[in-house]
Design a protein around this motif. Structure first.
Motif, PDB file in Angstrom:
ATOM      1  N   ALA A  55       0.840  -1.204   0.000  1.00 54.23           N
ATOM      2  CA  ALA A  55       0.000   0.000   0.000  1.00 54.23           C
ATOM      3  C   ALA A  55       0.875   1.255   0.000  1.00 54.23           C
ATOM      4  CB  ALA A  55      -0.925  -0.003   1.219  1.00 54.23           C
ATOM      5  N   GLU A  56       1.983   1.206   0.732  1.00 53.65           N
ATOM      6  CA  GLU A  56       2.885   2.365   0.770  1.00 53.65           C
ATOM      7  C   GLU A  56       3.500   2.601  -0.615  1.00 53.65           C
ATOM      8  OE1 GLU A  56       6.667   1.918   2.781  1.00 53.65           O
ATOM      9  OE2 GLU A  56       6.519   3.968   3.531  1.00 53.65           O
ATOM     10  N   SER A  59       1.077   4.053  -3.018  1.00 61.69           N
ATOM     11  CA  SER A  59       0.772   5.479  -2.805  1.00 61.69           C
ATOM     12  C   SER A  59       1.896   6.365  -3.345  1.00 61.69           C
ATOM     13  CB  SER A  59       0.492   5.765  -1.324  1.00 61.69           C
ATOM     14  OG  SER A  59       1.680   5.991  -0.602  1.00 61.69           O
ATOM     15  N   ASN A 282      -0.958   4.401   9.282  1.00 67.39           N
ATOM     16  CA  ASN A 282      -1.304   4.672   7.881  1.00 67.39           C
ATOM     17  C   ASN A 282      -0.106   4.516   6.946  1.00 67.39           C
ATOM     18  OD1 ASN A 282      -2.342   5.610   5.492  1.00 67.39           O
ATOM     19  ND2 ASN A 282      -3.305   7.409   6.403  1.00 67.39           N
ATOM     20  N   ARG A 284      -0.234   5.084   3.640  1.00 68.87           N
ATOM     21  CA  ARG A 284      -0.393   5.893   2.413  1.00 68.87           C
ATOM     22  C   ARG A 284       0.276   7.254   2.604  1.00 68.87           C
ATOM     23  NH1 ARG A 284      -6.267   3.513   2.853  1.00 68.87           N
ATOM     24  NH2 ARG A 284      -6.172   1.795   1.345  1.00 68.87           N
ATOM     25  N   TYR A 326      -6.613  -1.701   3.131  1.00 71.38           N
ATOM     26  CA  TYR A 326      -5.760  -2.193   2.039  1.00 71.38           C
ATOM     27  C   TYR A 326      -5.433  -3.663   2.215  1.00 71.38           C
ATOM     28  CZ  TYR A 326      -2.665  -1.071   5.904  1.00 71.38           C
ATOM     29  OH  TYR A 326      -2.112  -0.970   7.165  1.00 71.38           O
TER      30      TYR A 326
END
Ligand code: GYE
Length: 326
Positions: A55-56, A59, A282, A284, A326
């Motif tokens: 997910a990172e 982003s 988080n 993102r 995610y």
């Protein structure tokens, strides 16, 4: 004699200044960044073995594409040595900025210093390096969560859920990484408020699901009286849930599981009643990182820490948050 020494030091400083990139600040501080239409950004990822990492990366890639900036992406595949080499290769490719998600605190300090020496600003993304390297001096800023706070929130949630009584197994993240160090410290600190809550075993599961399962299996055998498991991330918590089930125990009933991240499988486990809570962390961070690069080039002051605003998932809100996880 004094004069000679001064001359010598002056000459040394000149040689040093000439040997490093032109954008290195004269005062030995942060490298500067020129304002441009587009930038060549390096992103050094530490590994890609879990949904958080994916997910990172997503982003960061999305934000680069949105802005039309060039991205040089590397994956260190869980090796600090490879990550140092990855950063050196980005320096050789003369990227404008480096986003670094450092695997461990100490081994990545030389990479930060090498980039600084080459006149390339570094942003630490999601994890920190050892505090010998300073934000605003050696690297631009740290973008990410407060891991000590995450550990404290996990402890407080567990205290409420268990009326302050628990025999706890702790599954730690990657040894030497800042989230593992800080999540351990925050949890331990908060536990001082609850005399009937005790960690009876604590071992690294390297932030990975299968390693978490294996370690949980061993620790559950040694401590069959455990009533709670605190995992430093959801992947290890999910591994622990599998280990509990294999041992004939009911996760969520016999043993309370508390964790950190808020990935989809974790939130689903809360909906299913197997996991108690997951403190959000988080992943993102892409948009924030690129905005910081732009602001820095414009000459704006960048805070030393761009902190994430994280929620907490438990049975009260897990179902509502499943779709966006995610
Ligand atoms: O919690 C974990 C990941 O560095 C904050 O690393 C991050 C952590 C995250 O592998 O799942």
């Amino acid at each position: 004699m004094k004069m000679r020494a001064q001359l010598f030091l002056g000459a040394c400083a000149l040689i040093l200044a000439a040997s490093v990139g032109s954008s290195l600040a004269a005062d030995g501080g942060l490298p500067k960044l020129k304002e441009k239409k587009t930038y060549k950004v390096g992103f050094s990822q530490t590994e890609s073995n879990n949904p958080w990492r994916l997910a990172e990366t997503e982003s960061v890639k999305q934000e680069a594409a949105k802005r039309g900036w060039q991205l040089v992406y590397t994956d260190a595949a869980g090796s600090a040595a490879k990550q140092v080499a990855d950063v050196n290769s980005m320096i050789a490719q003369q990227v404008d900025v480096i986003l670094l998600a450092p695997r461990e605190e100490k081994p990545l300090v030389p990479a930060v210093m090498a980039a600084k020496k080459a006149g390339i600003p570094v942003i630490l993304l999601d994890r920190r390096v050892d505090p010998v390297a300073k934000p605003g001096r050696d690297y631009l800023t740290f973008i990410g969560s407060d891991f000590v706070e995450e550990g404290k929130r996990a402890a407080d949630w567990l205290a409420k859920a268990t009326n302050g009584k628990a025999t706890i197994i702790e599954l730690e993240g990657t040894t030497g990484s800042s989230p593992a160090n800080d999540r351990h410290a925050g949890f331990a600190e908060e536990l001082k408020k609850y005399p009937d809550m005790k960690v009876v075993a604590s071992q690294s599961g390297d932030f990975a699901r299968d390693k978490g399962r294996q370690v949980a299996e061993t620790l559950l055998q040694a401590h069959p009286d455990a009533t709670a498991i605190y995992a430093h991330n959801d992947e290890m918590a999910l591994g622990a849930i599998a280990a509990l089930e294999a041992a004939g125990k009911k996760p969520g009933k016999d043993v309370t599981v508390v964790s950190i991240d808020g990935e989809k499988d974790g939130v689903q486990a809360i909906v299913d009643g197997k996991m108690g809570c997951s403190v959000e962390c988080n992943p993102r961070l892409g948009a924030k990182a690129f905005a910081a690069i732009e602001a820095y080039a414009k000459g704006e002051t960048i805070p030393e820490w761009i902190k994430s605003d994280d929620h907490l998932f438990d049975s009260s809100n897990a179902a509502a948050n499943l779709a966006s996880a995610y």
